[in-house]
Motif scaffolding. Structure first.
Motif, short mmCIF file in Angstrom:
data_model
loop_
_atom_site.label_atom_id
_atom_site.label_comp_id
_atom_site.label_asym_id
_atom_site.label_seq_id
_atom_site.Cartn_x
_atom_site.Cartn_y
_atom_site.Cartn_z
N VAL A 13 4.18 9.46 -20.51
CA VAL A 13 5.43 8.43 -20.86
C VAL A 13 6.46 9.41 -20.42
O VAL A 13 6.56 10.70 -20.48
N THR A 14 7.51 8.47 -19.73
CA THR A 14 8.73 9.45 -19.03
C THR A 14 9.91 8.37 -19.68
O THR A 14 9.93 7.44 -19.70
N LYS A 15 10.86 9.19 -20.00
CA LYS A 15 12.32 8.34 -20.40
C LYS A 15 13.46 8.96 -19.89
O LYS A 15 13.67 10.12 -19.82
N ARG A 16 14.21 8.28 -18.80
CA ARG A 16 15.23 8.80 -18.17
C ARG A 16 16.53 7.88 -18.90
O ARG A 16 16.42 6.99 -19.13
N PHE A 17 17.55 8.88 -18.92
CA PHE A 17 18.91 8.15 -19.31
C PHE A 17 19.93 8.59 -18.09
O PHE A 17 20.34 9.80 -17.90
N GLY A 18 20.03 7.59 -17.36
CA GLY A 18 20.67 7.70 -15.97
C GLY A 18 19.98 8.89 -15.37
O GLY A 18 18.98 8.55 -14.81
N GLY A 19 20.72 10.21 -14.94
CA GLY A 19 20.10 11.06 -14.13
C GLY A 19 19.19 11.99 -14.93
O GLY A 19 18.24 12.63 -14.47
N LEU A 20 19.61 12.04 -16.37
CA LEU A 20 18.76 12.92 -17.24
C LEU A 20 17.55 12.55 -17.70
O LEU A 20 17.27 11.31 -18.16
N ILE A 26 4.87 12.80 -20.56
CA ILE A 26 4.11 13.46 -21.48
C ILE A 26 2.91 12.62 -21.82
O ILE A 26 2.71 11.20 -21.99
N SER A 27 1.56 13.19 -22.30
CA SER A 27 0.40 12.73 -22.53
C SER A 27 -0.06 13.46 -23.71
O SER A 27 -0.01 14.70 -23.54
N SER A 60 10.74 4.54 -19.65
CA SER A 60 10.79 4.20 -18.09
C SER A 60 9.65 4.29 -17.50
O SER A 60 9.47 3.29 -16.63
N ALA A 61 8.43 5.02 -17.91
CA ALA A 61 7.07 5.03 -17.40
C ALA A 61 6.26 5.42 -18.35
O ALA A 61 6.51 6.06 -19.13
N GLY A 62 4.89 5.06 -18.08
CA GLY A 62 3.81 5.40 -19.11
C GLY A 62 3.40 4.47 -19.90
O GLY A 62 3.95 3.30 -19.96
N ALA A 63 2.58 4.57 -20.67
CA ALA A 63 1.99 3.47 -21.78
C ALA A 63 1.61 4.28 -22.91
O ALA A 63 1.34 5.41 -23.07
N ILE A 64 2.08 3.58 -24.22
CA ILE A 64 1.60 3.98 -25.53
C ILE A 64 0.76 3.05 -26.18
O ILE A 64 0.98 1.81 -25.92
N HIS A 65 -0.50 3.45 -26.57
CA HIS A 65 -1.42 2.39 -27.29
C HIS A 65 -1.62 2.91 -28.68
O HIS A 65 -1.72 4.07 -29.28
N GLY A 68 -5.73 1.11 -29.47
CA GLY A 68 -6.11 0.23 -28.33
C GLY A 68 -5.22 -0.75 -27.91
O GLY A 68 -5.09 -1.32 -26.70
N ASP A 69 -4.10 -1.16 -28.80
CA ASP A 69 -3.01 -2.19 -28.37
C ASP A 69 -1.98 -1.44 -27.61
O ASP A 69 -1.49 -0.57 -28.21
N SER A 70 -1.64 -1.99 -26.62
CA SER A 70 -0.55 -1.36 -25.76
C SER A 70 0.82 -1.78 -26.59
O SER A 70 1.05 -2.86 -26.93
N ILE A 71 1.73 -0.66 -26.93
CA ILE A 71 2.85 -1.19 -27.54
C ILE A 71 3.89 -0.85 -26.78
O ILE A 71 5.11 -0.79 -27.40
N SER A 72 3.80 -0.24 -25.84
CA SER A 72 5.12 0.30 -24.99
C SER A 72 6.06 -1.01 -24.59
O SER A 72 7.06 -0.42 -24.24
N ASP A 73 5.55 -1.97 -24.36
CA ASP A 73 6.32 -3.05 -23.92
C ASP A 73 6.83 -4.05 -25.19
O ASP A 73 6.99 -5.32 -25.04
N ARG A 74 6.37 -3.66 -26.48
CA ARG A 74 6.78 -4.47 -27.57
C ARG A 74 8.11 -4.12 -28.19
O ARG A 74 8.39 -3.01 -28.25
#
Lengths: 245, 350, 288
Positions: A13-20, A26-27, A60-65, A68-74
């Motif tokens: 998992v990655t999170k960007r705020f603008g350039g930061l 992270i896994s 911004s990237a990566g997946a969280i489950h 087993g359910d993907s929640i990163s897009d919920r």
């Protein structure tokens, strides 16, 4: 990757705020019925991580489950209904509601949906469990800080979550309150709850956590048992700076 | 699926869930039964008004009834959420224009239905566009909405070449008219009461307190807000449709007058927006007082309405309900203090 | 082509009006729903001044701006300060100030009705054509545009080159942090509110040179100013100026191609587009 015992899986998992880059690739995995501590110096991205898991922010990237359910897009509310509850770094009460109603709020549309007598009785029981009695109908502003934290914990527990996220739940407590607080989480742990805590209080980390993940500047720098990570050279450097500096 | 033993993995369908929710809120407590009975008696007595008086008093009664309905439906959404809607007139006008435009084509009851649907659809559009984001945008959006709809209606009439004024001639006696409005207002009350004690009502109170907490409690805040806004606005549209025949002449500047939005907000605030009966407590004195003021100072109404508004915001921010509850709390506080003093004295003697 | 130029000329005056609201909302954090009424008051003041003295409406600014400044200072001190004091949270203040200024707007309308009556008021000043790129335009429009531009520029320089301007910008970013570096936040807020009101009234004055006003028009201008501020971003003056020109253009296009009675619809369409696509404003960055 999604072994049956994994309650929460964080994958790249990655999170960007603008350039930061606040969280960088992270896994880690939180096994069911275990307590995981997420530690690191201020500004290392721990709260961002909590916000990503609970859906307040989108990675911004990566997946969280979650089991087993993907929640990163919920959305955050869907994630809550799927069984993930959280508390907030700075306690968030519902000032217009009574103590009991504050707890009930967690169960109306939560993971375990309740209403009426069932919700009321369950909420009362939880208030007792976190050590608050006889204040059901009080306004929350009349409570002390630790009592407000208790209310928040009860609210997070009422929907019977599969995973509980505690964001610096012990911060701001005095030494006596701290003991009570640690005992409370310890009790949840022995019940077999799955908990992830973000914490600065090292005593709590040592006594409560099965595993620890250490973050610094958005990256994971160590993972292991509390004893292992707290003696890790890089972790010490992250907290205290270079010895010869 | 083998993991059906854990909680929540076997979710009922949305419809089944709604039915379950309906059933669980059908059980009434003793107090609720008593309150419903009181409500029914008051409504029945109020319904007798046309038998005793006609003319001036009856028309005052009509005003009170309609404003009670409008203010209660306004409070249904804006009370718990603190999202102040300044757009009642837009929906009221839509209802009124539906009737005015179609009165020669379709039967009146059908028009009321169409008005309700039109109001609901319009509210859904606005709700979906504005309620997903913060509250200020919604307030701003609602501020000019009545004026916007008025401009569009005037333009439409201009393009189609119809005259701007329309006549609504439906044969109704004042008494029948009054009873019609009373039924409407009672429906608004019952729906508000029912929502207030439902999950949805509780969810809305949570949203009004802290939207972030609401989201993390699993509440779909956008859906809850839009639903309530639609219900509240639909009532305003129905009210417009019901009032149209009484006005008999409808034109854009009258139907979409921002004055109406303003009156509804002020009456609700005067009464208090956190109790079901709050708006009613505001509507009755305000309507009577307003009747007096607009007769006495017909050219200063706008100014005086503004002054009244400021007085309420500054001096009775929680409305009459707040005052009453403060008073009863203080009184019980005084009693408790006296009692403990008394006991302390008694203890001293022993 | 002439649509674009008329739109730009209108946008210039809108920019001034929006800067007034931006000072009040961005710095003083008061969502002033009586903003448009202040603008109408400025327009009426100029009308009255011009009818009485026959001096140029531009000279009336010398009277109207200080008066509006004083009036808005008083409004902030008497009406808004108690709300700021009693508010437990930013949300509570927002609700209270919306209600209070909404009530205030009705008082303004009532006052203007009592003083001037409900008729449309207009006067004729510099109603001569001026030729730009071979096309004739009202000299009054061009005058108002230049006046607005001069005031905008003056305000911009004041905000960026003086200590008081810096203090205001600091409060706009964070009132609590500004307080820590010994900026008197209540004073700066009052100043911003008063200045915002004065700028808005000046905008009304200038608009009255070529537009017709009546007492009930305030709400329309409030809405236009709000749409511009939201579109441009709450704390960005450049955004507001660009947004003002966009609204001016959009309105002129709708007025000349569809119907002059639908200008508000143009503002609403822009509003919806912004809400759906970029709710943080043209130049705003999505916050976390």
């Amino acid at each position: 990757m999604n072994s049956p015992s994994a309650a929460l899986t964080i994958g790249g998992v990655t999170k960007r705020f603008g350039g930061l880059v606040a969280v960088n690739n992270i896994s880690f995995t939180l096994p069911a019925n275990k307590v995981l501590g997420l530690i690191g110096p201020n500004g290392s991205g721990k709260t961002t991580m909590i916000n990503l898991i609970s859906g307040a922010l989108k990675p911004s990237a990566g997946a969280i489950h979650l089991h087993g359910d993907s929640i990163s897009d919920r959305s955050a509310s869907e994630i809550a209904t799927l069984g993930l509850s959280r508390t907030f770094q700075i306690v968030r009460m519902l000032p217009g509601l009574t103590v009991l109603e504050n707890v009930q709020a967690g169960g109306v549309f939560g993971h375990r949906r309740m209403w009426g007598t069932e919700l009321r009785e369950h909420s009362r029981a939880l208030l007792q469990k976190v050590g608050l009695q006889g204040v059901d109908d009080t306004v929350v502003s009349a409570l002390t800080y630790i009592d407000q934290k208790r209310v928040e914990l009860a609210r997070a527990l009422v929907a019977d979550p599969k995973v509980l996220l505690l964001d610096e739940w012990l911060a701001g407590l005095n030494p006596t309150e701290l003991k009570t607080g640690i005992a409370l989480i310890e009790q949840l742990r022995t019940e077999g709850r799955t908990i992830m805590i973000v914490e600065h209080v090292m005593d709590a980390i040592r006594s409560l956590c099965d595993t620890c993940v250490v973050m610094n500047s958005g990256a994971k720098i160590a993972e292991g048992t509390p004893r292992e990570v707290l003696s890790d050279a890089e972790v010490i450097r992250a907290y205290l700076g270079d010895i010869d500096a | 699926m083998s993991n059906a033993d854990t909680h929540g993995d076997t979710k009922p369908t949305a419809f089944a869930q709604a039915m379950l929710d309906l059933r669980e809120s059908a059980v009434l407590s003793g107090t609720e039964k008593r309150n419903l009975a009181i409500c029914a008696i008051v409504a029945a007595l109020w319904a007798l008004l046309p038998l005793f008086s006609t003319g001036y008093i009856l028309s005052l009664g009509i005003s009170i009834t309609i404003f009670a309905g409008l203010a209660t439906s306004w409070t249904l959404f804006s009370g718990p959420t603190n999202y102040i809607s300044l757009a009642t007139a837009a929906f009221f006008g839509i209802g009124m224009y539906t009737v005015a435009g179609g009165v020669n084509l379709l039967p009146y009851p059908v028009l009321i239905l169409i008005a309700a649907v039109a109001g609901a659809l319009f509210a859904a559009l606005i709700g979906l566009a504005t309620l997903r984001i913060s509250g200020v945008y919604f307030v701003i959006f609602s501020l000019g909405l009545a004026e916007l709809v008025r401009q569009v209606v005037s333009w439409g009439q201009h393009v189609m070449g119809t005259s701007s004024g329309l006549y609504v001639l439906v044969d109704r006696s004042d008494s029948v008219f009054f009873w019609q409005l009373l039924v409407f207002t009672l429906v608004v009350f019952l729906v508000s009461w029912w929502i207030g004690r439902s999950r949805l009502g509780f969810a809305l109170r949570i949203i009004g307190n802290d939207e972030v907490v609401a989201v993390h409690c699993g509440i779909n805040t956008a859906r809850a807000k839009v639903t309530l806004f639609i219900i509240s606005s639909t009532f305003a549209a129905i009210a417009g449709a019901l009032v149209a025949p009484r006005w008999s002449y409808v034109e854009p500047t009258l139907a979409f007058s921002p004055f109406l939005s303003f009156q509804v907000v002020i009456m609700s605030l005067l009464g208090g927006v956190h109790r079901l009966w709050g708006p009613l407590v505001g509507v009755i004195p305000f309507t009577i007082m307003w009747e007096f003021i607009s007769a006495k100072f017909p050219s200063q109404t706008t100014l005086l309405l503004g002054v009244a508004f400021l007085l309420i915001v500054y001096f009775i921010p929680h409305g009459f309900v707040g005052l009453i509850e403060d008073f009863s709390r203080r009184r019980s506080g005084i009693w408790a203090a006296l009692r403990s003093k008394w006991q302390a004295k008694g203890g001293g003697h022993e | 082509m002439d649509i674009i130029i008329i739109g730009l000329l209108l946008g210039g005056t809108y920019a001034l009006m929006a800067m007034g609201l931006q000072l009040q909302y961005g710095v003083a954090r008061i969502m002033n729903l009586a903003n448009g009424e202040m603008l109408v008051a400025g327009a009426f003041g100029t009308f009255w001044f011009y009818s009485a003295t026959k001096f140029s409406p531009l000279i009336s600014l010398a009277v109207i701006v200080p008066l509006a400044f004083a009036a808005n200072w008083a409004i902030y001190r008497v009406l808004i300060t108690p709300l700021v004091r009693r508010a437990k949270s930013q949300g509570q203040l927002e609700v209270d100030s919306i209600l209070a200024t909404f009530g205030l707007s009705f008082i303004f309308v009532g006052g203007l009705l009592a003083l001037f009556g409900g008729d449309y008021l207009s006067y004729s000043y510099l109603a001569r054509p001026i030729f730009i790129l071979g096309q004739p335009y009202g000299l009054n429009r061009v005058t108002a545009f230049i006046g607005a531009l001069a005031l905008c520029a003056g305000l911009y320089i004041w905000l960026h080159k003086t200590r008081a301007g810096l203090a205001l910008r600091a409060v706009a970013v964070s009132p609590s942090a500004a307080g820590l570096v010994s900026i008197n936040v209540p004073r700066a807020s009052a100043l911003a509110f008063a200045l915002g009101g004065a700028v808005t009234a000046a905008g009304g004055s200038l608009l009255s040179i070529f537009l017709t006003f009546d007492a009930s028009l305030g709400v329309v201008f409030t809405l236009k100013a709000l749409v511009i501020v939201i579109m441009g971003g709450v704390s960005d003056i450049r955004g507001a100026i660009v947004a003002a020109f966009i609204l001016g253009l959009a309105e002129t296009i709708v007025a000349s191609l569809v119907d002059p009675g639908l200008t508000l619809a143009a503002a609403y369409v822009l509003f919806i587009v912004i809400l759906l696509i970029k709710p943080e404003g043209l130049f705003g960055r999505r916050s976390s």
